[in-house]
Design a protein around this motif. Sequence first.
Motif, PDB file in Angstrom:
ATOM      1  N   ASP A   1       0.869  -1.174   0.000  1.00 16.93           N
ATOM      2  CA  ASP A   1       0.000   0.000   0.000  1.00 16.93           C
ATOM      3  C   ASP A   1       0.912   1.232   0.000  1.00 16.93           C
ATOM      4  O   ASP A   1       1.895   1.270   0.740  1.00 16.93           O
ATOM      5  CB  ASP A   1      -0.856  -0.036   1.280  1.00 16.93           C
TER       6      ASP A   1
ATOM      7  N   CYS B   1       0.696   4.125   1.285  1.00 19.58           N
ATOM      8  CA  CYS B   1       0.923   4.911   2.500  1.00 19.58           C
ATOM      9  C   CYS B   1       2.073   4.342   3.349  1.00 19.58           C
ATOM     10  O   CYS B   1       2.679   5.071   4.123  1.00 19.58           O
ATOM     11  CB  CYS B   1      -0.356   5.097   3.310  1.00 19.58           C
TER      12      CYS B   1
ATOM     13  N   ASP C   1      -3.905   3.820  -3.396  1.00 24.03           N
ATOM     14  CA  ASP C   1      -3.129   2.944  -2.509  1.00 24.03           C
ATOM     15  C   ASP C   1      -2.343   1.888  -3.284  1.00 24.03           C
ATOM     16  O   ASP C   1      -1.244   1.515  -2.915  1.00 24.03           O
ATOM     17  CB  ASP C   1      -4.018   2.301  -1.420  1.00 24.03           C
TER      18      ASP C   1
ATOM     19  N   PHE D   1      -5.508  11.236   0.907  1.00 23.89           N
ATOM     20  CA  PHE D   1      -4.654  10.567   1.890  1.00 23.89           C
ATOM     21  C   PHE D   1      -3.452   9.909   1.192  1.00 23.89           C
ATOM     22  O   PHE D   1      -2.299  10.155   1.547  1.00 23.89           O
ATOM     23  CB  PHE D   1      -5.501   9.519   2.633  1.00 23.89           C
ATOM     24  N   HIS D   2      -3.740   9.077   0.180  1.00 22.30           N
ATOM     25  CA  HIS D   2      -2.641   8.382  -0.504  1.00 22.30           C
ATOM     26  C   HIS D   2      -1.859   9.314  -1.421  1.00 22.30           C
ATOM     27  O   HIS D   2      -0.668   9.087  -1.654  1.00 22.30           O
ATOM     28  CB  HIS D   2      -3.170   7.150  -1.232  1.00 22.30           C
TER      29      HIS D   2
HETATM   30 ZN   LIG Z   1      -3.054   3.032   2.703  1.00 25.29          ZN
END
Ligand SMILES: [Zn+2]
Lengths: 360, 302
Positions: free
Chosen positions: A260, A262, A302, A311-312
């Motif tokens: 992923d 992140c 992701d 977020f990603h």
């Molecule tokens: Zn993630």
Amino acid sequence: MSLASGPGLGGSSPDMLWADKHVEYIVSLDKRDDEYEYWLTEHLRLNGVFWGLHALHILGHPTALPRDDLIRFTMSCWDASSGGFGAAPDHDPHMLYTCSAVQILVMVDGVSVLDEPAEPGSSETKRMRVAHFISSLQDRETGTFHGDKYGEPDTRFLYNALNSLSLLGKLNLVDVPLAVKYIDSCSNADGGYGTVPGAESHSGQIFVCLAALSIAGVLDQRLKDDSKWADRLGGWLSERQISTGKGYGGLNGRPEKEEDVCYAWWVGTSLVMLQRSHWIDRPALRKFILSCQDGEHGGISDRPGHAVDVFHTHFGIVGLSLLEWSENKDGEASEPLGLEEVDPVYCMPRSITKALSRTG
Amino acid sequence: MRAPEFSSNTLNAISKLLAKNPEYYTIWNYRRRVLQALFNREGAPPANLIASDLQFLVPLMVQYPKCYWIWNYRMWLLDQVKTHLELDQAVQFWKEEVGLVGKMLTRDERNFHGWDYRRHVILQLEELQQVSMVESEFEYTTKMIRKALQNFSALHYRSKLIPRLLSERNASNTDRRKLFDQELDMMQEALIDPFNQSAWFYHQYLMSTLDCAYPAADLIITDLLDSDRQRYLEQEIERIKEILEDYDDCKWIYQSLLQYHADFAAYVSTPKDEVGQWLSELQRLDPMRSKRWAHVQTILKL
Ligand SMILES: [Zn+2]
């Protein structure tokens, strides 16, 4: 700012960074407040602003979002009676958003708004009230922190507290040695850390614990005194990189889990703090992140083929910055992406944390 | 959010909102305040309110097993049990949780929140009843590992239970050795698949307890002599070399051999060229981490 995912999918060619597209994507998130998903992601609004703004800084566009709007929105999430910030106006105060709020104010050089009186006529400043909100969440027996008055403790909140209090210049309000002792009680035989004593090691938790140790001022000495520990933990972290299949080059958070984007941050920055970021294949990780971009509308997902989200997008971009700058330091520069340097401990632009440590 | 106007209708409306968006943490807090207000009113026994709220959460937990706020709210609800109910009744509530979290972990045996929650529930039950549950928890990890030998979450929990288990059993030196041997045997069984990363991590944990610097309170065998260390190392290295005969393309084997050589060179000696060969095999099989292996090379002075 909307945290709604999409519209595009990640899956770009892994050779170039679509920097301008990402800037456009982040700025456009502000204009999607008519979507149903806007409501669905309201609980993350202030975090979303932090992710978007920080990514813009690292992309070299720190003023792409209007400064006054940012300050106004951030302060509209403040709850004067408790001193904490909520995710959005009228949301309950919580450590997660209080930390984001302080980071946003510092990034736009607007933290001085906290030097106003907490209420008209009050002798207490907003800064003091925010700091007291954070310090009141420390468990004075164990040293750890709660996220709010209802929730269970977590090393994540301990990191948020040390991060934001040190930015406010108020670290003296909490028992830092006790917090360090608590982190030690969360350590495991593999060298990593969990959420609470007894919990399994997880890359996210390793990041927050190492960064908290660094803010507490004890990490450097430990690296010198206990290279065996750093080797063991660095080894565990380096095994997070996937060496087979379509996730090649990506990182996972725990053994036998999927890759992923992140984790490029959680694992990557932990390796940087341990001075072992060269223990993974950095060019392969960079390729993996770049292959998660939407080259048409901007944004990062992701993993390839999934919908992009802020977020990603943020963790992909700070992950790329981490790779670029750590390679530079090791004299292994690959083709430069031209990203600003990120501070691995604070998750903020290095130029800003550097200036703070000079004045503070 | 403002002070709630409370009624069971309010609770229903909140339920609908949360079922659509369980991440909406402020609404969870609002629900807490409504419930607290209802606790203090006549006619609604807290036990019923809590029981129906716990019930309401179950389908949400199944649908959103990774939502932090749902787990967090459930912990809060069960805390209320301790303040509002008699001890017997409270214990009953907590005991039901062991069954529930067992089901959650059967659905997803690595769910992080699930394992954390399990430890939390057990800790509370131990405190409430003033009894230790270390034996049954140890058995639970055995069951989970038997089901999936690569379940690192279960192996991790087991490593945390062992020191307590032994001390509560008042285990003799012989008992301790027996348990250590059993654990090693179980890992040999797991390593029939040498690509099982979790088994190697657990094996490394077991071996690390042989280190002189291992914290005394967490030791498995407490009366270790150097001759024991030597015997265990020879035995395990021999076993790993046997795996090597069938799998010369598995990096974990070389990695473990090098690790034990580095940590315990004082107890077993391996010819330098054999160690060098392990390292070059490792470098060939795992080029992604080549700089790490270069570091190992420096440390081992190869
Ligand atoms: Zn993630």
